[in-house]
Design an enzyme around this catalytic site. Structure first.
Site, PDB file in Angstrom:
ATOM      1  CG  ASP A 188      -2.065   1.222   1.223  1.00 12.98           C
ATOM      2  OD1 ASP A 188      -1.727   2.068   0.244  1.00 12.98           O
ATOM      3  OD2 ASP A 188      -2.599   1.139   2.359  1.00 12.98           O
ATOM      4  CG  ASP A 238      -7.630   3.287   1.138  1.00 14.89           C
ATOM      5  OD1 ASP A 238      -8.441   3.996   1.285  1.00 14.89           O
ATOM      6  OD2 ASP A 238      -6.710   2.867   1.961  1.00 14.89           O
ATOM      7  N   GLY A 290      -8.745  -0.661   7.161  1.00 17.32           N
ATOM      8  CA  GLY A 290      -8.850  -0.108   8.353  1.00 17.32           C
ATOM      9  C   GLY A 290      -8.398   1.274   8.820  1.00 17.32           C
TER      10      GLY A 290
HETATM   11  O1  OSB Z   1      -4.176   3.052   3.741  1.00 19.95           O
HETATM   12  O2  OSB Z   1      -5.167   1.597   4.758  1.00 19.95           O
HETATM   13  C1  OSB Z   1      -4.786   2.544   4.640  1.00 19.95           C
HETATM   14  C2  OSB Z   1      -4.043   3.264   8.435  1.00 19.95           C
HETATM   15  C3  OSB Z   1      -4.242   4.709   8.550  1.00 19.95           C
HETATM   16  C4  OSB Z   1      -4.676   5.646   7.299  1.00 19.95           C
HETATM   17  C5  OSB Z   1      -4.577   4.735   6.242  1.00 19.95           C
HETATM   18  C6  OSB Z   1      -4.598   3.422   6.023  1.00 19.95           C
HETATM   19  C7  OSB Z   1      -4.217   2.724   7.256  1.00 19.95           C
HETATM   20  C8  OSB Z   1      -3.926   1.237   7.381  1.00 19.95           C
HETATM   21  C9  OSB Z   1      -4.011   0.929   8.782  1.00 19.95           C
HETATM   22  O3  OSB Z   1      -3.439   0.556   6.547  1.00 19.95           O
HETATM   23  C10 OSB Z   1      -4.929  -0.334   8.744  1.00 19.95           C
HETATM   24  C11 OSB Z   1      -5.506  -0.796  10.184  1.00 19.95           C
HETATM   25  O4  OSB Z   1      -6.277  -0.382  10.803  1.00 19.95           O
HETATM   26  O5  OSB Z   1      -4.842  -1.772  10.461  1.00 19.95           O
HETATM   27 MG    MG Z   2      -4.807   2.116   2.084  1.00 18.96          MG
END
Ligand code: OSB
Ligand code: MG
Length: 368
Positions: A188, A238, A290
């Site tokens: 990601d 996303d 998340g």
């Molecule tokens: O891009 O998915 C994302 C956390 C904060 C902001 C963006 C993202 C994320 C995560 C964390 O990837 C996922 C989690 O809550 O475990």
């Molecule tokens: Mg993401």
């Protein structure tokens, strides 16, 4: 149904370990919890907006402002038959999905509790157990990353996602693949690359990733479509997907072949279900992202993940991965098979711990 009262609370929770993405490093999570009193029943929601506008334009402050000054006045004294009408009642507020999602999801929780049924049933969920993956922040060294992945795999998690950014991409992915040739692995980038970087991103294809999540601009569907034509690895969007209309445009353009749905980013269950249903018709798999949620948001993510087309492991994980102590009872736990069993109690199926919430609260406002 009618909402009598809404209580906004800001809480602050220190993360067990700092979480680093291409847009920053987080050690303390500020979040807005909302409690909606609907015909005498309390529903709970969480705004996933961050402290700063670095993942999305919203922040804790903007969510508070929109909820107090626009969403509450729009809903106050309104009669409605079900939570499914809230998205439409808030339609004249443009954007601010994280604020909308917080109050909308709280009302869904309240409706399910009034009916005495679990929220997952009320929204039409089917899965009784959901598949879990982990999202791992950018680490200082490859050894640290490998140790973390080893620990998460030992805990049972079914797929590993690592955060990448320019200069912290090929080597960590190559190192992980050498050590773990067969795991389900994805990356990601949180919009850290530009279309001109396409040949660099193409080098990641040697490591057979499940998908590359949000490599390009946070609101740039067109460039993702260009990039997807150059890559065999599926692109998952996303940040880019805020509504069903965005999802449709993304699919039509060929900008992605997988979508990460986050309740907050899309403004709640009604919008999430629209995107879910569209993707299902178009054979685009979805999974639940998340946002380092407290137990309240985590419980909602579990309910959302029960919809049929949530067919890939999501970023929904055990409370203890992020918090020494969560704000719900029981805490979210993951089975050795890397799944979460969906609770059967009414509403979100987890009980907010008022003692803990009060202790963490840094400000509170009740709207009547
Ligand atoms: O891009 O998915 C994302 C956390 C904060 C902001 C963006 C993202 C994320 C995560 C964390 O990837 C996922 C989690 O809550 O475990
Ligand atoms: Mg993401």
């Amino acid at each position: 149904m009618k909402i009598q009262r809404v209580t906004l609370r800001e809480i602050a929770m220190p993360l067990v370990t700092p979480f680093e993405t291409s847009f920053g490093r987080l050690t303390n999570r500020r979040m807005l919890l909302i409690q909606a009193e609907v015909d005498g029943v309390s529903g709970w929601g969480e705004s996933v907006a961050g402290e700063g506008p670095f993942y999305a334009p919203e922040t804790v402050e903007t969510a508070w402002h929109i909820l107090r000054d626009f969403a509450w006045p729009a809903l106050k004294d309104r009669e409605f038959d079900s939570a499914s009408e809230i998205w439409e009642l808030l339609a004249n507020i443009r954007g601010h999905n994280m604020a909308k999602g917080a109050i909308e999801s709280a009302i869904w929780d309240a409706e399910a509790k009034q009916k005495g049924i679990p929220l997952w049933k009320l929204i039409g969920g089917v899965h009784r157990e959901i598949a879990c993956g982990v999202s791992i922040g950018i680490k200082g060294t490859l050894e640290e990353l490998i140790d973390t992945v080893e620990r998460e795999l030992a805990a049972g998690y079914q797929r590993i996602k690592i955060k990448i950014k320019p200069g912290k991409d090929i080597l960590p992915v190559e190192g992980l693949r050498q050590r773990f040739p067969r795991i389900r692995l994805m990356v990601d980038a949180n919009s850290a690359y530009r279309l001109e970087d396409w040949s660099h991103l193409k080098r990641l294809e040697a490591y057979y990733l499940m998908m590359i999540e949000q490599p390009l601009g946070w609101d740039d569907l067109y460039s993702h479509a260009e990039l997807q034509r150059k890559l065999d690895t599926p692109i998952c969007l996303d940040e880019c997907i805020h509504t069903e209309e965005h999802a449709r445009a993304a699919i039509e353009l060929g900008a992605c072949s997988i979508i990460n749905i986050k309740l907050g980013r899309v403004g709640g269950y009604t919008s999430a279900r629209q995107i879910h249903d569209l993707c299902q018709r178009r054979q685009i798999p979805v999974w639940c992202g998340g946002m380092l949620e407290s137990g309240i948001g985590r419980a909602h993510n579990i309910a959302l993940s029960t919809l049929e087309n949530f067919s890939l492991p999501g970023d929904v994980t055990a409370s203890r991965r992020y918090w020494t102590e969560d704000v719900i009872e029981p805490e979210v736990e993951v089975t050795p098979e890397g799944t979460i069993r969906v609770p059967n109690g009414p509403g979100i199926g987890f009980t907010p711990r008022m003692d803990r919430i009060e202790k963490l609260t840094t400000r509170k406002e009740t709207l009547t």
